[in-house]
Design a protein around this motif. Structure first.
Motif, PDB file in Angstrom:
ATOM      1  N   SER A 222      -5.577  21.291  -0.847  1.00 12.64           N
ATOM      2  CA  SER A 222      -5.821  21.985   0.429  1.00 12.64           C
ATOM      3  C   SER A 222      -5.245  23.390   0.475  1.00 12.64           C
TER       4      SER A 222
ATOM      5  N   LEU B 189       7.108  26.367   8.425  1.00  6.76           N
ATOM      6  CA  LEU B 189       6.002  25.519   8.869  1.00  6.76           C
ATOM      7  C   LEU B 189       6.145  25.092  10.323  1.00  6.76           C
TER       8      LEU B 189
ATOM      9  N   ASN C 179       3.595  17.450   8.213  1.00  6.24           N
ATOM     10  CA  ASN C 179       3.186  16.730   9.425  1.00  6.24           C
ATOM     11  C   ASN C 179       3.083  15.232   9.179  1.00  6.24           C
TER      12      ASN C 179
ATOM     13  N   SER D 215      -0.798  25.049  -4.821  1.00  2.00           N
ATOM     14  CA  SER D 215       0.574  24.898  -4.326  1.00  2.00           C
ATOM     15  C   SER D 215       1.522  24.383  -5.399  1.00  2.00           C
TER      16      SER D 215
ATOM     17  N   PHE E  82     -11.886  16.643   9.218  1.00  2.00           N
ATOM     18  CA  PHE E  82     -10.624  17.372   9.084  1.00  2.00           C
ATOM     19  C   PHE E  82      -9.480  16.372   9.103  1.00  2.00           C
TER      20      PHE E  82
ATOM     21  N   ILE F   1      -0.977  26.817   1.574  1.00  2.00           N
ATOM     22  CA  ILE F   1      -0.398  26.722   2.919  1.00  2.00           C
ATOM     23  C   ILE F   1      -0.750  25.387   3.571  1.00  2.00           C
ATOM     24  N   ASN F   2      -2.032  25.024   3.555  1.00  2.00           N
ATOM     25  CA  ASN F   2      -2.450  23.798   4.249  1.00  2.00           C
ATOM     26  C   ASN F   2      -1.918  22.521   3.603  1.00  2.00           C
ATOM     27  N   SER F   3      -1.727  22.528   2.274  1.00  2.00           N
ATOM     28  CA  SER F   3      -1.177  21.330   1.620  1.00  2.00           C
ATOM     29  C   SER F   3       0.224  21.008   2.121  1.00  2.00           C
TER      30      SER F   3
ATOM     31  N   ILE G 109       1.600  21.991   4.911  1.00  2.00           N
ATOM     32  CA  ILE G 109       1.504  21.685   6.348  1.00  2.00           C
ATOM     33  C   ILE G 109       1.112  20.230   6.547  1.00  2.00           C
ATOM     34  N   LEU G 110       0.089  19.773   5.816  1.00  2.00           N
ATOM     35  CA  LEU G 110      -0.368  18.383   5.927  1.00  2.00           C
ATOM     36  C   LEU G 110       0.729  17.409   5.513  1.00  2.00           C
TER      37      LEU G 110
ATOM     38  N   ASP H 209      -5.756  14.948   9.578  1.00  2.00           N
ATOM     39  CA  ASP H 209      -4.590  15.196  10.427  1.00  2.00           C
ATOM     40  C   ASP H 209      -3.293  14.826   9.705  1.00  2.00           C
TER      41      ASP H 209
END
Length: 308
Positions: A73, A196, A84, A272, A41, A76-78, A80-81, A43
């Motif tokens: 990803s 986010l 971050n 995305s 996974f 949503i996850n793209s 977010i990554l 980070d």
């Protein structure tokens, strides 16, 4: 409504089966020794400018290095990554979806045939259950007020209602089936605003599509022409029910997030980056975008190795 062909993505094996991306990647890694598949996974991603490579920090503590990264990803996850990782600054994203309806249907033609067979020959009563790859049987498309409407007719999966013998009986005899309707985004998609920074990804609705009265009348007439009768139910589904959400990063000007003089790259190739999918599933537009991104990476690799 006009009939429309649909395509099914299959695994590359001897037995036809619906595409499982993880299994497909594993089969590729066995075929090409320079490709490895990891269950790590991710980070964060960090671009090391002095060495011109991307550092991939995994949640397990493992650190991977790459010259080129293709990020797929999800909508949503793209973001977010990337947020971050400090690669995008704005924590507010806008997610798009096309409105979806699901309608249970009574198959009048099947009921008629069962009644005829019941009084003529009990041996013909049991119908073989459909064991094909998909429950989708027919698709149709129409245009209305500048937008497309995709309508699919499906059989229920076998033993879907295992706790209800009566419903399972209706399914096994194909007395009931269901339909799904997707509204095209040509005249504007359903859209939500999402933060986010929120622990629970708080959001609010910006716009929600809906069928108008004229469209409902035409749809009901179409079902009747197919000997299908709508069973009263809560037809309208929530945002995201289609699993085709997209467009959270469509505002980015460049596909490559690293605009430096080096040959390194972080490309986004997933949903995305899409700005429209019409009324159809997002799989095909995503595949097209991935091929486009792959061509750009190939060009970067050729430039880096002085190939023409």
């Amino acid at each position: 409504f006009n009939p429309k062909d649909f395509f099914i993505l299959l695994n590359d094996d001897n037995k036809p089966s619906l595409l499982n991306p993880k299994n497909y990647l594993n089969s590729i890694s066995k075929k090409y020794k320079n490709i490895q598949v990891s269950d790590e996974f991710i980070d964060t991603l960090n671009y090391e400018e002095d060495r011109d490579f991307v550092k991939i920090n995994c949640k397990s503590g493992l650190i991977l290095e790459a010259n080129h990264v293709i990020l797929c990803s999800g909508a949503i996850n793209s973001p977010i990554l990337l947020y971050n990782s400090g690669l995008i600054d704005n924590p507010i994203i806008y997610l798009k979806d096309h409105k979806m309806y699901r309608l249970p249907l009574l198959n009048l033609k099947v009921i008629k045939n069962i009644l005829i067979n019941l009084f003529s020959s009990l041996n013909q009563f049991n119908l073989p259950f459909d064991l094909s790859l998909t429950s989708l049987k027919e698709t149709y498309i129409a245009k209305s007020f500048g937008k497309s409407i995709l309508l699919g007719i499906y059989n229920f999966p076998k033993n879907m209602f295992s706790n209800n013998k009566f419903l399972n009986f209706l399914i096994s005899k194909r007395i009931i089936c269901f339909s799904q309707i997707y509204l095209g985004d040509e005249a504007g998609a359903s859209e939500i605003k999402l933060n986010l920074n929120s622990k629970y990804l708080s959001h609010k609705i910006v716009r929600m599509q809906s069928l108008n009265l004229y469209e409902w009348v035409q749809i009901i007439k179409f079902y009747i022409s197919k000997n299908l009768l709508i069973i009263p139910y809560n037809f309208s589904l929530d945002f995201g029910s289609s699993y085709h959400i997209y467009g959270s990063l469509d505002y980015l000007k460049n596909d490559n997030l690293i605009n430096k003089s080096g040959k390194c790259s972080i490309f986004i190739a997933g949903s995305s980056r899409l700005n429209s999918i019409g009324s159809e599933p997002s799989s095909f537009p995503i595949i097209i975008n991935c091929i486009r991104v792959a061509d750009k990476i190939i060009n970067l690799i050729r430039i880096g190795s002085n190939e023409k």
